[in-house]
Scaffold this motif. Sequence first.
Motif, PDB file in Angstrom:
ATOM      1  N   UNK A  63       0.719  -1.122  -0.184  1.00  0.00           N
ATOM      2  CA  UNK A  63      -0.039   0.267   0.069  1.00  0.00           C
ATOM      3  C   UNK A  63       1.053   1.440  -0.378  1.00  0.00           C
ATOM      4  N   UNK A  64       1.803   1.400   0.751  1.00  0.00           N
ATOM      5  CA  UNK A  64       2.966   2.513   0.497  1.00  0.00           C
ATOM      6  C   UNK A  64       3.389   2.662  -0.724  1.00  0.00           C
ATOM      7  N   UNK A  65       4.072   1.309  -0.951  1.00  0.00           N
ATOM      8  CA  UNK A  65       3.997   1.585  -2.698  1.00  0.00           C
ATOM      9  C   UNK A  65       3.654   1.954  -3.458  1.00  0.00           C
ATOM     10  N   UNK A  66       2.016   1.706  -4.154  1.00  0.00           N
ATOM     11  CA  UNK A  66       0.886   2.192  -4.511  1.00  0.00           C
ATOM     12  C   UNK A  66       1.184   3.499  -4.127  1.00  0.00           C
ATOM     13  N   UNK A  67       0.861   3.808  -2.763  1.00  0.00           N
ATOM     14  CA  UNK A  67       0.971   5.408  -2.430  1.00  0.00           C
ATOM     15  C   UNK A  67       1.914   6.528  -3.426  1.00  0.00           C
ATOM     16  N   UNK A  68       3.329   6.378  -3.189  1.00  0.00           N
ATOM     17  CA  UNK A  68       4.337   6.208  -3.529  1.00  0.00           C
ATOM     18  C   UNK A  68       4.065   6.446  -5.399  1.00  0.00           C
ATOM     19  N   UNK A  69       3.910   5.319  -5.971  1.00  0.00           N
ATOM     20  CA  UNK A  69       3.424   5.812  -7.115  1.00  0.00           C
ATOM     21  C   UNK A  69       2.924   6.308  -7.801  1.00  0.00           C
ATOM     22  N   UNK A  70       1.733   6.287  -7.121  1.00  0.00           N
ATOM     23  CA  UNK A  70       0.649   7.271  -7.723  1.00  0.00           C
ATOM     24  C   UNK A  70       0.570   8.500  -7.606  1.00  0.00           C
ATOM     25  N   UNK A  71       1.352   8.882  -6.314  1.00  0.00           N
ATOM     26  CA  UNK A  71       1.711  10.197  -6.400  1.00  0.00           C
ATOM     27  C   UNK A  71       2.731  11.134  -7.157  1.00  0.00           C
ATOM     28  N   UNK A  72       3.754   9.942  -7.769  1.00  0.00           N
ATOM     29  CA  UNK A  72       4.658   9.845  -8.071  1.00  0.00           C
ATOM     30  C   UNK A  72       3.951   9.791 -10.255  1.00  0.00           C
ATOM     31  N   UNK A  73       2.778   9.803 -10.139  1.00  0.00           N
ATOM     32  CA  UNK A  73       2.349   9.903 -11.589  1.00  0.00           C
ATOM     33  C   UNK A  73       1.533  11.526 -11.858  1.00  0.00           C
ATOM     34  N   UNK A  74       0.898  11.341 -10.710  1.00  0.00           N
ATOM     35  CA  UNK A  74       0.165  12.606 -10.187  1.00  0.00           C
ATOM     36  C   UNK A  74       0.881  13.717 -10.279  1.00  0.00           C
ATOM     37  N   UNK A  75       2.203  14.234  -9.567  1.00  0.00           N
ATOM     38  CA  UNK A  75       3.380  14.694  -9.482  1.00  0.00           C
ATOM     39  C   UNK A  75       3.683  15.559 -11.332  1.00  0.00           C
TER      40      UNK A  75
END
Length: 136
Positions: free
Chosen positions: A49-61
């Motif tokens: 879930x932490x990895x997903x949060x970071x990857x999702x935020x990376x894409x959004x940023x």
Amino acid sequence: MAIRYKLVQNKINGHECFGKYYARSIKSGEIGIKEIERIIEQNCSMKRSDVRAVLTELVDTIKDKLQEGYTIDLDELGRFSLGVKSEGVYRAADFNVKKHITGVNVNYRPCTHRIGNGDRRLVAPLAEGCEFERTK
């Protein structure tokens, strides 16, 4: 794991390379974000879930910053920027954004460096150390 390839013959009559054989890579399949999350989870102390949060935020940023006109440099992964496709006009005054801009594309440039020892070829870190395996 080696990059699998097969030899394919150029069969275009009249082409200067007619009859020559070329290596073509064989894809092993496709890996999606969930599989990448699982692999990263196994290789570090973060939960999926932490990895997903970071990857999702990376894409959004990345999306936000690209649309603000920035080039995104992700070190060994490479650089991303947006480009505009448009139709030409003879006079600047005739240009209409809605009519003449036909699309936006994402440009990707892999990170590269010289091999060294006087060799001028460029190598991408993502492709360094590849081994090859011929298949039929």
